[in-house]
Motif scaffolding. Sequence first.
Motif, mmCIF file in Angstrom:
data_model
loop_
_atom_site.group_PDB
_atom_site.id
_atom_site.type_symbol
_atom_site.label_atom_id
_atom_site.label_comp_id
_atom_site.label_asym_id
_atom_site.label_seq_id
_atom_site.Cartn_x
_atom_site.Cartn_y
_atom_site.Cartn_z
ATOM 1 N N ALA A 85 -5.647 0.075 26.007
ATOM 2 C CA ALA A 85 -5.792 0.585 24.642
ATOM 3 C C ALA A 85 -4.447 1.067 24.098
ATOM 4 O O ALA A 85 -4.083 0.782 22.944
ATOM 5 N N MET A 86 -3.686 1.761 24.920
ATOM 6 C CA MET A 86 -2.386 2.255 24.473
ATOM 7 C C MET A 86 -1.357 1.126 24.372
ATOM 8 O O MET A 86 -0.438 1.187 23.555
ATOM 9 N N ARG A 87 -1.520 0.091 25.189
ATOM 10 C CA ARG A 87 -0.654 -1.081 25.044
ATOM 11 C C ARG A 87 -0.901 -1.757 23.696
ATOM 12 O O ARG A 87 0.035 -2.216 23.036
ATOM 13 N N VAL A 88 -2.156 -1.817 23.292
ATOM 14 C CA VAL A 88 -2.496 -2.400 21.993
ATOM 15 C C VAL A 88 -1.860 -1.587 20.872
ATOM 16 O O VAL A 88 -1.263 -2.139 19.930
ATOM 17 N N VAL A 89 -1.966 -0.268 20.963
ATOM 18 C CA VAL A 89 -1.379 0.601 19.937
ATOM 19 C C VAL A 89 0.137 0.415 19.884
ATOM 20 O O VAL A 89 0.726 0.277 18.800
ATOM 21 N N SER A 90 0.774 0.403 21.041
ATOM 22 C CA SER A 90 2.234 0.254 21.083
ATOM 23 C C SER A 90 2.671 -1.101 20.548
ATOM 24 O O SER A 90 3.647 -1.201 19.786
ATOM 25 N N ALA A 91 1.955 -2.152 20.951
ATOM 26 C CA ALA A 91 2.320 -3.494 20.495
ATOM 27 C C ALA A 91 2.129 -3.638 18.992
ATOM 28 O O ALA A 91 2.955 -4.249 18.297
ATOM 29 N N ALA A 92 1.042 -3.078 18.471
ATOM 30 C CA ALA A 92 0.789 -3.160 17.033
ATOM 31 C C ALA A 92 1.896 -2.455 16.248
ATOM 32 O O ALA A 92 2.362 -2.951 15.212
ATOM 33 N N HIS A 93 2.328 -1.324 16.756
ATOM 34 C CA HIS A 93 3.413 -0.604 16.079
ATOM 35 C C HIS A 93 4.738 -1.356 16.207
ATOM 36 O O HIS A 93 5.530 -1.408 15.256
ATOM 37 N N GLN A 94 4.962 -1.957 17.355
ATOM 38 C CA GLN A 94 6.230 -2.638 17.612
ATOM 39 C C GLN A 94 6.411 -3.865 16.722
ATOM 40 O O GLN A 94 7.511 -4.126 16.225
ATOM 41 N N VAL A 95 5.351 -4.628 16.524
ATOM 42 C CA VAL A 95 5.460 -5.866 15.733
ATOM 43 C C VAL A 95 5.007 -5.655 14.290
ATOM 44 O O VAL A 95 4.849 -6.621 13.543
ATOM 45 N N ARG A 96 4.787 -4.397 13.921
ATOM 46 C CA ARG A 96 4.408 -4.039 12.549
ATOM 47 C C ARG A 96 3.129 -4.757 12.105
ATOM 48 O O ARG A 96 3.027 -5.238 10.976
ATOM 49 N N PHE A 97 2.187 -4.849 13.044
ATOM 50 C CA PHE A 97 0.837 -5.349 12.766
ATOM 51 C C PHE A 97 0.809 -6.814 12.321
ATOM 52 O O PHE A 97 -0.148 -7.255 11.681
ATOM 53 N N ARG A 98 1.827 -7.585 12.658
ATOM 54 C CA ARG A 98 1.805 -9.020 12.358
ATOM 55 C C ARG A 98 0.971 -9.735 13.416
ATOM 56 O O ARG A 98 1.233 -9.587 14.614
ATOM 57 N N PRO A 99 -0.028 -10.519 13.016
ATOM 58 C CA PRO A 99 -1.009 -11.063 13.969
ATOM 59 C C PRO A 99 -0.405 -11.924 15.072
ATOM 60 O O PRO A 99 -0.719 -11.732 16.252
ATOM 61 N N CYS A 100 0.437 -12.874 14.728
ATOM 62 C CA CYS A 100 0.946 -13.803 15.744
ATOM 63 C C CYS A 100 1.844 -13.110 16.775
ATOM 64 O O CYS A 100 1.634 -13.268 17.990
ATOM 65 N N PRO A 101 2.839 -12.343 16.347
ATOM 66 C CA PRO A 101 3.633 -11.616 17.351
ATOM 67 C C PRO A 101 2.790 -10.641 18.172
ATOM 68 O O PRO A 101 3.036 -10.451 19.365
ATOM 69 N N PHE A 102 1.786 -10.045 17.522
ATOM 70 C CA PHE A 102 0.912 -9.115 18.237
ATOM 71 C C PHE A 102 0.151 -9.836 19.350
ATOM 72 O O PHE A 102 0.056 -9.345 20.478
ATOM 73 N N ALA A 103 -0.379 -11.013 19.039
ATOM 74 C CA ALA A 103 -1.120 -11.783 20.042
ATOM 75 C C ALA A 103 -0.215 -12.188 21.200
ATOM 76 O O ALA A 103 -0.612 -12.125 22.368
ATOM 77 N N ARG A 104 1.014 -12.621 20.878
ATOM 78 C CA ARG A 104 1.947 -13.014 21.943
ATOM 79 C C ARG A 104 2.306 -11.831 22.832
ATOM 80 O O ARG A 104 2.532 -11.989 24.037
ATOM 81 N N GLU A 105 2.353 -10.656 22.252
ATOM 82 C CA GLU A 105 2.720 -9.461 23.010
ATOM 83 C C GLU A 105 1.582 -8.985 23.906
ATOM 84 O O GLU A 105 1.812 -8.477 25.005
ATOM 85 N N ILE A 106 0.353 -9.167 23.457
ATOM 86 C CA ILE A 106 -0.792 -8.565 24.131
ATOM 87 C C ILE A 106 -1.463 -9.486 25.145
ATOM 88 O O ILE A 106 -1.931 -9.031 26.196
ATOM 89 N N TRP A 107 -1.509 -10.789 24.871
ATOM 90 C CA TRP A 107 -2.357 -11.636 25.711
ATOM 91 C C TRP A 107 -1.963 -11.658 27.181
ATOM 92 O O TRP A 107 -2.845 -11.774 28.048
ATOM 93 N N PRO A 108 -0.672 -11.532 27.569
ATOM 94 C CA PRO A 108 -0.376 -11.516 29.009
ATOM 95 C C PRO A 108 -1.014 -10.342 29.745
ATOM 96 O O PRO A 108 -1.226 -10.413 30.959
#
Length: 376
Positions: free
Chosen positions: A201-224
């Motif tokens: 859950a906190m990884r999702v929050v951090s990734a969303a903040h890091q990529v400024r909520f852009r869907p594609c970069p967010f997915a690439r950051e989270i799926w691994p």
Amino acid sequence: MIAVDDAHATGQRELRATAIPTGLLALAVCLYLTSETQADPDLWGHLRFGLDNLATRSIARIDPYSFVTAGTEWINHEWLAEVIFALVYSLGGATALIGLKTVLALCVGAIVLSEVVHHGVPLIRSLVPFCLMLFISRIASLTVRPHIFTLVCFSLTVWAISRREAGSRWSLWLLPPLFALWVNLHGGFLAGIGVLSVWMAMRVVSAAHQVRFRPCPFAREIWPDALPITVAFLATLVNPYFVGLWTFLLRTATIPRPEITEWAPLPIVGLLGALYFGTLALTGAAIRCSRQPFSLASSSVYACLVILPLVAVRHLPLMAIGTTLLAVPHFRSAFERWLGEYRPPAARLVAVPLIVISAVVGYLISVPLTLRGSRS
């Protein structure tokens, strides 16, 4: 330049030379703290159920030894641990069971030591937090019970998270087979599910903040991270009762049990309270004083682990193991800040005392074993 190289080579030789006796001391301490065994009132049941499952080559669905629940479905969430206990007991009796328990407890120490070595923390400096962690985890390893499997599986879960934070892309794939096994060994897999849920859950929050909520970069950051953890969650359905096991555990684990001491909150005043605050102070100070970053996800897991013993004292060993593993990557930086750069002493000055201490600890282990053998 030659003088500097010679000094560096000498330092490396001294470091390797002192690592061997220090490792022997760590092993001796592990054996001393994990070999003691006390009788557990539930052991007879675990053995009986395991022996019955082996005899019938099936998992009992009705408890044949209970009058109150006769005829109703029995969800035995520790069936695999009981089968393992029965097999080991059939091979070597009580001595083999104690050996199994000791080996599993040693695995916890080995997991922590592997992190110490991986992050380049001098063994001799890590002995204090290592021994403190072992002493606390000893609370759960004094008896032969399925809970000992949870100590190992929980250690591996936090280890996988720690390695992922360090950059490993494969460590989380250890979790699916681990949870498929753990769910059949002991209900403590719920603690692992909780830790993974908080971390993800906190990884999702951090990734969303890091990529400024852009869907594609967010997915690439989270799926691994999301993929192996999702598979691990699904792996908990690989049990004889499917979803029924989850329903049973969530129902039984959330009811108050004031009559069971280990389900009571941690007593702040006393030895257990001192061990709790000692672990909290040591690991927290190391993380705070380290120059290494500590992510939001790891911080959240650390906070949850700190709270767990305040809910039930049985979680104190999990707190000690988890917080120590999360703090290990920060030990080297913190120790250098507190004690200065580590300079290994001359091997001859360290090796002999450490080996002597290891021998004394080994003797202390052998005495009760010899007495036990003479009485039998």
